[in-house]
Design a protein around this motif. Structure first.
Motif, PDB file in Angstrom:
ATOM      1  N   HIS A 342     -77.373   3.597 -28.229  1.00  0.00           N
ATOM      2  CA  HIS A 342     -76.630   2.568 -27.496  1.00  0.00           C
ATOM      3  C   HIS A 342     -77.325   2.343 -26.169  1.00  0.00           C
ATOM      4  O   HIS A 342     -77.231   3.162 -25.254  1.00  0.00           O
ATOM      5  N   ASP A 346     -70.504  -0.373 -22.861  1.00  0.00           N
ATOM      6  CA  ASP A 346     -69.470  -1.281 -23.337  1.00  0.00           C
ATOM      7  C   ASP A 346     -68.275  -1.221 -22.392  1.00  0.00           C
ATOM      8  O   ASP A 346     -67.781  -0.130 -22.073  1.00  0.00           O
ATOM      9  N   HIS A 423     -64.903  -6.807 -26.076  1.00  0.00           N
ATOM     10  CA  HIS A 423     -65.557  -6.002 -25.037  1.00  0.00           C
ATOM     11  C   HIS A 423     -66.878  -6.647 -24.653  1.00  0.00           C
ATOM     12  O   HIS A 423     -67.379  -7.535 -25.349  1.00  0.00           O
ATOM     13  N   HIS A 425     -70.791  -5.870 -23.959  1.00  0.00           N
ATOM     14  CA  HIS A 425     -71.919  -4.939 -24.051  1.00  0.00           C
ATOM     15  C   HIS A 425     -72.914  -5.393 -22.983  1.00  0.00           C
ATOM     16  O   HIS A 425     -73.379  -6.529 -22.996  1.00  0.00           O
TER      17      HIS A 425
END
Ligand SMILES: [Zn+2]
Length: 478
Positions: A342, A346, A423, A425
Motif C-alpha cells: 500500500h 487511506d 475513502h 487514497h
C-alpha cells in the motif's frame, strides 16, 4: 548727401542772377521788403486763425477727456453699486479690496436651508408610513419609488436604521438621507424638479491595534480577558499552527502579543481585519510572524527574516478524517487477498467530502485509471507528485495542466475503482518513489522573494519593536 552740398547747389545758381546792377539793387530791396512784410503779416494772420481753431479744438478734447471718467464712474456706481470697481492692479495690490459682505442678510440665508428632520426606523415601518406620519406628500414618495433602484433600496428598510428628510412649507420633499449602513448613505436630492439618488460612501480608515495576553488556562480565555476578537484568536492559532500545537504545547505563563487591523467608517467600527504581526512565547521559544502580501494580493506569514512559517504542503488532503489504512509497502490487499504493498494512506470520510490539493502545483492527470477509479495527480516543485484516488467526482474546472494552490479543492471523496467504502487514497511521491505522507519531512514554503527581502526585513523590525513596546506607538487608542 549732406546739407552743405545741398546749399551749394541751390544758392550757387544766384551768381548768374540778372539783378546784378547797382540801380536795380534799390528796387530789388524795396520789392523784397514788401514781400517780407506781406509774408510776416500773412504768417501772423494764419497763426492767429490756426491758433484759435486749434485751441478751441484742444480745449474741447481736454474737456471731453476730463469729463468722461466722471461720467463713467457715475454710471457704474448707479447701475452696479455692489460690484468692485475696476482698479489698476498696482492699486489693488497696495490696498486689498474689502468685498461687500452684506449682500445677503445672514438670517435670510439660513432660512433658505430647511432643517434636516431625523427619524429612526421602527419595526413595521415603511417609507410610505414614514411619509404619511410626517405629512410628506405621497406624490413625492411615488416619484422616489419610481426612480431606478428606488423601490429596491427602500424595500430594504430595517428597524433602527436612520433616515433624515427635508421638507418645504408645502410638505414637499426637498431631500432625503438614508443611512443604510455605516459605509453607505443614500442621498435623494431634488435637481431641476427631479429626484435623484446618490450613494455617498463613507471613507474607510484602517487602524492598527495592539493586543497582548498571558495564558492561565487557555488561549481562548486569555484572549477574551483582553478583549481580543474571536476572529483574531483563530488567526493567531492558524498562523502558528505549523510551529505550535495549541492543544498540547501551551502552558500557564505563556504570553503573546499581536498587532491587527480594524476598519472604521466615520468612527464606527465596521470590521476586524487581519493580524499584521504576532509573537507567541512558549517553553522559552519566541515564535514571531509578520504578514506579507504578494503581488496577487494573497497574504501569508513569515518569520522576521523572511522564511515561510508554513510548510509547502498540507499534511493531509482532508480537513477531518480517520486513517483507515496506513502507508504499508508489505500489506495484504483487502479485496484481492494477496500481498500487495500500500503505497499511500487511506482516509475514510463521508462521500462528497472536499479533497484539497496538498501543495501548489500543476494537475498532470484527471480521469479514470483501473483500481484508482477517478484519480487526480499533481506535480509540484521539489520533484514531488501527489495522487488522489477513488474520487466520486472531480471539482469543476479541474483539468490537465491547471495550476492549483495549496488547499484548492480538486474533487470529492467517493469509492470509485477498487474500494470497499468511501475513502481517499492519497500518495506522496518523491522522484516517483512513494513515501509515507504522514511521516515525510515536508518542505518549507517559499521564502519572501529576494527582491522584496530587504524592505520586508526593515518593516518586520519596526513591527517587532512595536510588539515589544520599544517603538513609539502609531496605534489607535483601543
Ligand atoms: Zn489506498
Amino acid at each position: 548727401m549732406n546739407y552743405d552740398q545741398l546749399d551749394d547747389e541751390n544758392y550757387g545758381y544766384s551768381f548768374s542772377d540778372p539783378w546784378e546792377n547797382r540801380e536795380s539793387k534799390l528796387f530789388k530791396f524795396a520789392i523784397l521788403s514788401i514781400i517780407a512784410a506781406s509774408a510776416v503779416f500773412f504768417a501772423l494772420l494764419s497763426f492767429t486763425v490756426l491758433h484759435t481753431f486749434l485751441t478751441d479744438n484742444h480745449q474741447a478734447q481736454i474737456e471731453k477727456i476730463l469729463a468722461l471718467p466722471e461720467l463713467n464712474v457715475y454710471s457704474v456706481e448707479k447701475e452696479q453699486p455692489s460690484i468692485e470697481p475696476t482698479i489698476p492692479i498696482e492699486v489693488a495690490e497696495a490696498k486689498p479690496l474689502v468685498l461687500p459682505t452684506e449682500d445677503i442678510e445672514p438670517s435670510f440665508k439660513q432660512s433658505l436651508e430647511p432643517i434636516w428632520q431625523k427619524h429612526t426606523v421602527k419595526s413595521g415601518e415603511t417609507l410610505s408610513t414614514i411619509f404619511s406620519h410626517n405629512g410628506i406628500k405621497q406624490a413625492d414618495l411615488i416619484s422616489i419609488v419610481h426612480l431606478p433602484a428606488g423601490k429596491k433600496l427602500f424595500d430594504g428598510l430595517k428597524p433602527k436604521q436612520k433616515i433624515a428628510f427635508q421638507v418645504d412649507d408645502n410638505h414637499h420633499l426637498l431631500g432625503l438621507k438614508y443611512y443604510k449602513s455605516s459605509i453607505d448613505t443614500f442621498v435623494i436630492s431634488l435637481k431641476e424638479g427631479k429626484y435623484q439618488i446618490n450613494d455617498e460612501k463613507t471613507p474607510i480608515e484602517t487602524r492598527m491595534v495592539k493586543a497582548a495576553g498571558a495564558i492561565e488556562n487557555s488561549l481562548a480565555r486569555a484572549a477574551k480577558k483582553n478583549n481580543i476578537p474571536n476572529k483574531i484568536v483563530m488567526e493567531l492559532a492558524e498562523i502558528f499552527s505549523w510551529q505550535i500545537n495549541f492543544k498540547k504545547d501551551i502552558q500557564k505563563g505563556d504570553t503573546f502579543s499581536l498587532l491587527y487591523e480594524k476598519s472604521y467608517a466615520d468612527e464606527n467600527l465596521i470590521r476586524v481585519d487581519d493580524i499584521v504581526a504576532a509573537e507567541f512565547i512558549t517553553h522559552g521559544h519566541h515564535y514571531q510572524a509578520i504578514r506579507y502580501q504578494d503581488s496577487n494580493g494573497l497574504s501569508s506569514y513569515y518569520t522576521p527574516e523572511g522564511e515561510s512559517l508554513e510548510n509547502a504542503f498540507l499534511r493531509t488532503p482532508l480537513k477531518y478524517s480517520r486513517i483507515s489504512s496506513p502507508f504499508n509497502p508489505t500489506r495484504m490487499h483487502p479485496i484481492l487477498k494477496k500481498p500487495r504493498p500500500h503505497y499511500g494512506v487511506d482516509f475514510a470520510a463521508p462521500a462528497g467530502t472536499p479533497i484539497r490539493a496538498t501543495g501548489d502545483g500543476r494537475v498532470n492527470f484527471v480521469g479514470q485509471q483501473g483500481g484508482y477509479g477517478n484519480v487526480v495527480s499533481i506535480t509540484h516543485n521539489h520533484s514531488i507528485t501527489t495522487v488522489y484516488a477513488h474520487m466520486r467526482k472531480f471539482a469543476p474546472k479541474t483539468y490537465k495542466g491547471k495550476r492549483v494552490k495549496k488547499g484548492d479543492i480538486i474533487g470529492y471523496v467517493g469509492s470509485t475503482g477498487l474500494a470497499t467504502g468511501p475513502h481517499l487514497h492519497y500518495e506522496y511521491r518523491i522522484k516517483n518513489k512513494a513515501v509515507n505522507p504522514l511521516k515525510v519531512s515536508l518542505p518549507k514554503g517559499s521564502p519572501i522573494p529576494e527582491i522584496k527581502l530587504a524592505q520586508f526585513q526593515q518593516t518586520a523590525q519596526q513591527l517587532i519593536a512595536e510588539l515589544d513596546g520599544q517603538a513609539p506607538t502609531r496605534l489607535a487608542e483601543n
